[in-house]
Design an enzyme around this catalytic site. Structure first.
Site, PDB file in Angstrom:
ATOM      1  N   TYR B 150       0.864  -1.178   0.000  1.00  0.00           N
ATOM      2  CA  TYR B 150       0.000   0.000   0.000  1.00  0.00           C
ATOM      3  C   TYR B 150       0.904   1.233   0.000  1.00  0.00           C
ATOM      4  O   TYR B 150       1.527   1.557   1.018  1.00  0.00           O
ATOM      5  CB  TYR B 150      -0.911  -0.023   1.228  1.00  0.00           C
ATOM      6  CG  TYR B 150      -1.867   1.134   1.304  1.00  0.00           C
ATOM      7  CD1 TYR B 150      -3.079   1.087   0.603  1.00  0.00           C
ATOM      8  CD2 TYR B 150      -1.571   2.268   2.054  1.00  0.00           C
ATOM      9  CE1 TYR B 150      -3.970   2.148   0.666  1.00  0.00           C
ATOM     10  CE2 TYR B 150      -2.458   3.336   2.112  1.00  0.00           C
ATOM     11  CZ  TYR B 150      -3.658   3.272   1.424  1.00  0.00           C
ATOM     12  OH  TYR B 150      -4.538   4.328   1.482  1.00  0.00           O
ATOM     13  N   SER B 159       2.727  12.899   6.931  1.00  0.00           N
ATOM     14  CA  SER B 159       1.472  13.253   7.590  1.00  0.00           C
ATOM     15  C   SER B 159       0.464  13.882   6.634  1.00  0.00           C
ATOM     16  O   SER B 159      -0.722  13.584   6.667  1.00  0.00           O
ATOM     17  CB  SER B 159       1.749  14.237   8.724  1.00  0.00           C
ATOM     18  OG  SER B 159       2.729  13.720   9.596  1.00  0.00           O
ATOM     19  N   GLY B 192       5.943  -0.651   3.263  1.00  0.00           N
ATOM     20  CA  GLY B 192       6.236  -2.014   3.702  1.00  0.00           C
ATOM     21  C   GLY B 192       5.974  -3.019   2.594  1.00  0.00           C
ATOM     22  O   GLY B 192       5.015  -2.883   1.832  1.00  0.00           O
ATOM     23  N   GLU B 456       0.217   5.846  10.938  1.00  0.00           N
ATOM     24  CA  GLU B 456      -1.238   5.996  11.115  1.00  0.00           C
ATOM     25  C   GLU B 456      -1.549   7.260  11.896  1.00  0.00           C
ATOM     26  O   GLU B 456      -2.398   7.285  12.771  1.00  0.00           O
ATOM     27  CB  GLU B 456      -1.838   4.763  11.822  1.00  0.00           C
ATOM     28  CG  GLU B 456      -1.508   3.432  11.200  1.00  0.00           C
ATOM     29  CD  GLU B 456      -1.798   3.357   9.710  1.00  0.00           C
ATOM     30  OE1 GLU B 456      -2.650   4.126   9.235  1.00  0.00           O
ATOM     31  OE2 GLU B 456      -1.146   2.558   9.019  1.00  0.00           O
TER      32      GLU B 456
END
Lengths: 693, 693
Positions: B150, B159, B192, B456
């Site tokens: 992703y 951010s 990742g 996140e």
């Protein structure tokens, strides 16, 4: 290593204003005298030496750092030994001073297997050998014909030195000692340079004579063959395995099976066993043996400022280059804001910027105190050699001084190393996601620094010693027997003024800030004294109070030292007005930020009012952040940490953050040589080389 | 690997009471129902599954952990991929449920290159594919015929998602999109599973139609050849290099050079480009796309308790085995004290023990809220599919609920992950020197957990969203338009009672503690509102206040959730009275310890008096430490973390700390295969093999 990227990739540049432009703007907007400030901090001599050493190290392939964080321990530690050897060769060839030799080691940015030989082993031999032992041990050690370490900590005993289990039993019949490890927990453990490197060790062992224990004493022991480097018989020695950091050092374990060593092995300058009578000869100055530890702690305080400066330099520069979001109140067409403009970033970084200056000046103060004390003690010890034993008054004065220095060094070591260690992690997080990359240069530094919070006295354990000292001083003051030193004075001032109240003008007068910190120390001391002496509470139930007290006292010492530095005549003769002015703002920021974080203690001690704390939080600290912000990059520039030492994409002095991250990832990263076979039904992990496909 | 130690070493045992005896005593002195508590926490079903999985994993050599911390990145990441493949094979062979498959991954204790495929890639495809895309992308992805990732974050933008630079430009002439990276900072970064593993990616890119930017949208893109695994033309992809942790994951970078992709690549469930008219079709429920992030954050809160439990289990058991110094007030003949008896250790560990329970129950509460919300939204979305569009009331209620859940999840994610991350480091330090060994099992876990504080939503950034929500809620309450939810209610209560004062009995009544935390949130909210709306202060100048406010509110939510859990009927039906009683003490410890740390806010909001704070510090917290101490080992036992998962010498459930440290160091440590040549004048670092000497 991977091949170069295709030409369309090579043509890409970062978007928006370039990092180099942003840092140039930062430097243009500050009027502080960076070079003069750098010389005030480090002296011109040391800066020149640093420049010269970096030129030598960075041009020698053996010191290449590019693969360090990708390699396994077996390869890293071999490379570290090669670096240590090369530095030693350079030092011998170039006839370097000892100071320059240590400076070169420090610039490497990682520990090497020679580190404990070059520090604790040699220092201990120099301080504790008699003349015969100097010839036998110190001379070959200084020539690296024997390589040693300092073996004190055991598997079962770290903090509690008196609990060590290794024994050295005197054998009058053949005038030897038997070194023995009676249990598994007696194994020496964590001993730097022991695991694979050392062939000698200073071993701390409980001295037994005729069945009586005389406590821990140091013995010089050969542990490996000087030719084959194999362990000697009845010696079991090795490396203790991977660690959170410090993986370029061979921390080791060591067990003895009734190993006989000659009488000469016991370091004899301060205490001895008479080989003829088997009598124990007591040390003339029992406290002097603690000198080494106090020296080591003083050094930790001095270093803490520089350690923190490493992280703050990286984070400050990167936060000036990184831009993210628009300011919510800004014009909609404005570009993204430099992260360093956000108050939430400033409030994390700028107090640390202030702390690194504060710790530096405090460290200097400590070293001065240490050196003064050493020269007094050596006078007193020389008079001992002249066979005029020091009188009781002289001994007592020496002991008083040592107690003060000991307590000061304990508390400040704990505060300084905690501030630096935790500060590095704050810096890393202030860099956002990229702080997590090894290329940030903060993570590896942090991992290697953390042991400092535990060794030379665990930071929590140490605070008991500070509290004990302060309680003793308070009892003396109450009994009218204050010594007149600063600690006594702040307690006397507090007692005299307690009923009138404090009413310090912390927002207007710098000296009142210092007084408020002193007041809080005195208040907490008398509170703790009441709990212990009047309410008879258990020592254990007071440990948390003692920890707070030690922290409070150490913060007072930092504030006092920083104040003295920024109001000293040396400052105004070294730097111009605007520079001195910014340093005084850093002083205020350190103080007020600390005061606000510990507001409850300041308020409940009556040092300040709730109104003052609210004003500190909502006005004074924010104003100081605004005033210091334009100088942030210049204030880290003045620390003059070379790019080669920082080893950080984010903290580059030229601001080419993204170019460097990309270059290292794509060109210096061995993982990019792998071609994965990603499918779960194939057992193999790698594809065959491309040509065979 | 090194040979076995000589027989005299093998005969050695630790001195004093053995670790196994000390832990047995700990377990005997507590009467809490460990197994019942474990089932309350985890359910019997999950505990049985865990046991079964650990049996499988620990018996398969591919999952061996003994060398992990010694190896370099190239070897570690290959081993991690082999582990991921093996788990997938086991799952297919054993027809595991998806939950079991994820549970097996979690037990590994390190991320693998499949992690992002198995989570974000599949979740995104499931949520955002239309029927045709499901067939084309989701089905092969679920069968691991394509492996994905992703790709959102970029080198220059983490951010700020709206600031992403990658573009996807619609080409009406051939009905394709052109994916392009216009600058170096546009490179995808930190992704990742991208570096070496993935052959597909979901790429977030700014959608341009006819020159107009419609904001970031997701595109499914093939990036590597499915056979050769080489990057496709006009794709530049690789691994971003070593990191502070997560080194078994191939976080990657990705650049596109005007790569054409077909119309079907744009994930079409929520928004589309009409291929015929080139018109943008707006998402029906624009807020629904944030669902994934909220879900991920809720999971982080739930996990935080377990992450912390890992560290607390290790530190608590080790501090029960480790003995150091005598208690100063004890009989001179007493042995050394278990470190866990020292108040300075208790005050660090036991509040964390309370926190792990607090976060666990809070995480449960969050997940319940999330699931309730999901089912409401899916009802509402189904009605959309039935072509009955939801009315404005319905939409508004859904949006309100989402706003509340969003704010709650942001604040709690920040608080929970900060508590867990910093808590692990506190646990590591509480283990003294041995905490620094990789064999402690804490360090590697800490390094791998730290990204959670940044990803996140950076923990500092997130707090702005909480503050914004609370300010909005406060404005509504002041305007008489409170929604009646809990947030509105605590503000109404505060306003109604403000002038009468609070007078909560925090030391006597549990419910009053919850009320005091609510009061503080409300007070800080109205203070912040005054600064922003009345004093018109800039958003930037209030960021620090907002961060405090968010922390305060999140602590209130934890306190409230914990209170509900320990006073629920479920508790008394699951565990016996003494166990429930200890849980209520943990609740009080969590609250009072937190209250005391944040004393200034509680005091200045008028929630409590200075006298209450002093009593909290000097009496209540110390009493709770005394009362919880005997149950400490049982309370961590109840978490049921298997020894194989802990992978810690210090935290072994059998207490054989020193034996295990020694065994690993001497038998599993590849550095002990090296024979150094220690002399600086020899260029070589290693001796020749012994036989050749």
């Amino acid at each position: 290593m991977p091949s170069s990227p295709p030409s369309w990739v090579q043509a890409l540049k970062p978007s928006g204003p370039q990092g180099s432009e942003l840092l140039a703007n930062e430097r243009a907007q500050s009027n502080i005298a960076v070079n003069a400030l750098a010389e005030l901090l480090h002296t011109r001599e040391k800066l020149e030496r640093q420049e010269q050493l970096v030129a030598v190290l960075s041009s020698d392939k053996v010191f290449d750092k590019s693969q360090s964080q990708s390699l396994g321990r077996v390869e890293r530690i071999q490379r570290a030994l090669a670096k240590a050897k090369r530095i030693r060769q350079l030092a011998v060839e170039g006839q370097w001073s000892l100071e320059k030799y240590h400076a070169a080691h420090a610039l490497l940015g990682e520990p090497t297997p020679y580190a404990l030989h070059a520090s604790m082993f040699l220092v201990t031999l120099r301080e504790q050998c008699n003349a015969e032992q100097k010839k036998l041990f110190l001379e070959p050690a200084e020539n690296y014909q024997i390589i040693g370490c300092y073996a004190q900590t055991e598997l079962g005993h770290g903090s509690n030195v008196r609990g060590l289990e290794t024994t050295a039993t005197w054998n009058p019949e053949d005038k030897t000692f038997t070194l023995h490890s009676p249990s598994l927990t007696a194994s020496k453990w964590w001993i730097g340079s022991l695991g694979r490197t050392a062939n000698y060790a200073v071993v701390m062992a409980q001295l037994f004579i005729g069945g009586k224990n005389y406590g821990p004493h140091p013995f010089v022991v050969q542990i490996r063959d000087l030719e084959t480097h194999q362990p000697l018989e009845n010696v079991y020695v090795g490396d203790i395995g991977p660690k959170f950091g410090y993986n370029t050092m061979d921390n080791g374990f060591l067990l003895f099976n009734k190993l006989k060593i000659p009488h000469i092995s016991m370091l004899a300058r301060f205490s001895q066993v008479d080989p003829e009578t088997s009598k124990y000869v007591r040390p003339a100055l029992p406290t002097l043996v603690y000198g080494t530890m106090t020296w080591v702690r003083s050094n930790i305080v001095l270093d803490a400022g520089s350690v923190l400066a490493h992280g703050v330099t990286i984070a400050t520069r990167y936060c000036a280059v990184r831009r993210q979001f628009q300011d919510r109140d800004a014009d909609k067409n404005a570009g993204e804001t430099q992260v360093l403009n956000y108050k939430m970033v400033q409030v994390r970084l700028l107090p640390l910027l202030a702390s690194m200056y504060a710790l530096h000046f405090t460290g200097r103060g400590m070293m001065k105190l240490y050196e003064e004390n050493q020269s007094r003690l050596s006078t007193s010890s020389q008079s001992g050699q002249d066979s005029r034993s020091p009188g009781p008054e002289e001994l007592r004065a020496g002991a008083d001084l040592l107690a003060d220095l000991h307590a000061t060094s304990c508390g400040l070591k704990a505060l300084a190393s905690t501030t630096a260690g935790e500060g590095l992690e704050i810096c890393r997080r202030a860099c956002g996601g990229h702080g997590y990359s090894s290329y940030s240069g903060i993570g590896p530094h942090y991992s290697d620094y953390l042991p400092t919070l535990t060794w030379e006295g665990d930071n929590y354990m140490l605070t008991q010693q500070v509290a004990r000292y302060l309680l003793k001083a308070a009892r003396a003051v109450l009994a009218g027997k204050g010594t007149g030193n600063d600690t006594s004075q702040i307690m006397q001032t507090y007692l005299a003024r307690k009923d009138k109240g404090a009413s310090f003008d912390i927002l207007g007068i710098d000296q009142d800030i210092v007084a408020a910190f002193a007041w809080r120390t005195a208040h907490l001391t008398f509170e703790a004294l009441k709990h212990r002496d009047v309410e008879k509470r258990s020592w254990n139930s007071l440990l948390v109070d003692f920890w707070r007290l030690s922290t409070a006292h150490s913060q007072y010492l930092v504030v006092k030292n920083f104040y003295e530095a920024v109001s000293s005549p040396e400052l105004t003769s070294s730097v111009d007005g605007p520079t001195a002015d910014v340093l005084r703002k850093l002083f205020r920021l350190y103080c007020l930020y600390t005061l606000e974080r510990e507001a409850t203690e300041f308020f409940s001690s009556g040092a300040v009012t709730v109104r003052q704390i609210t004003l500190t939080r909502t006005k004074a600290v924010l104003s100081l952040l605004d005033e210091i912000r334009p100088h942030a990059v210049s204030l880290v520039d003045a620390w003059k940490i070379p790019d080669w030492v920082l080893d950080s994409s984010l903290g580059r002095s030229d601001g080419q953050v993204y170019e460097d991250l990309f270059r290292r990832a794509s060109q210096e990263n061995p993982v990019n040589d792998l071609i994965f076979d990603p499918y779960p039904w194939n057992e193999a992990v790698l594809k065959k080389p491309l040509s065979k496909l």
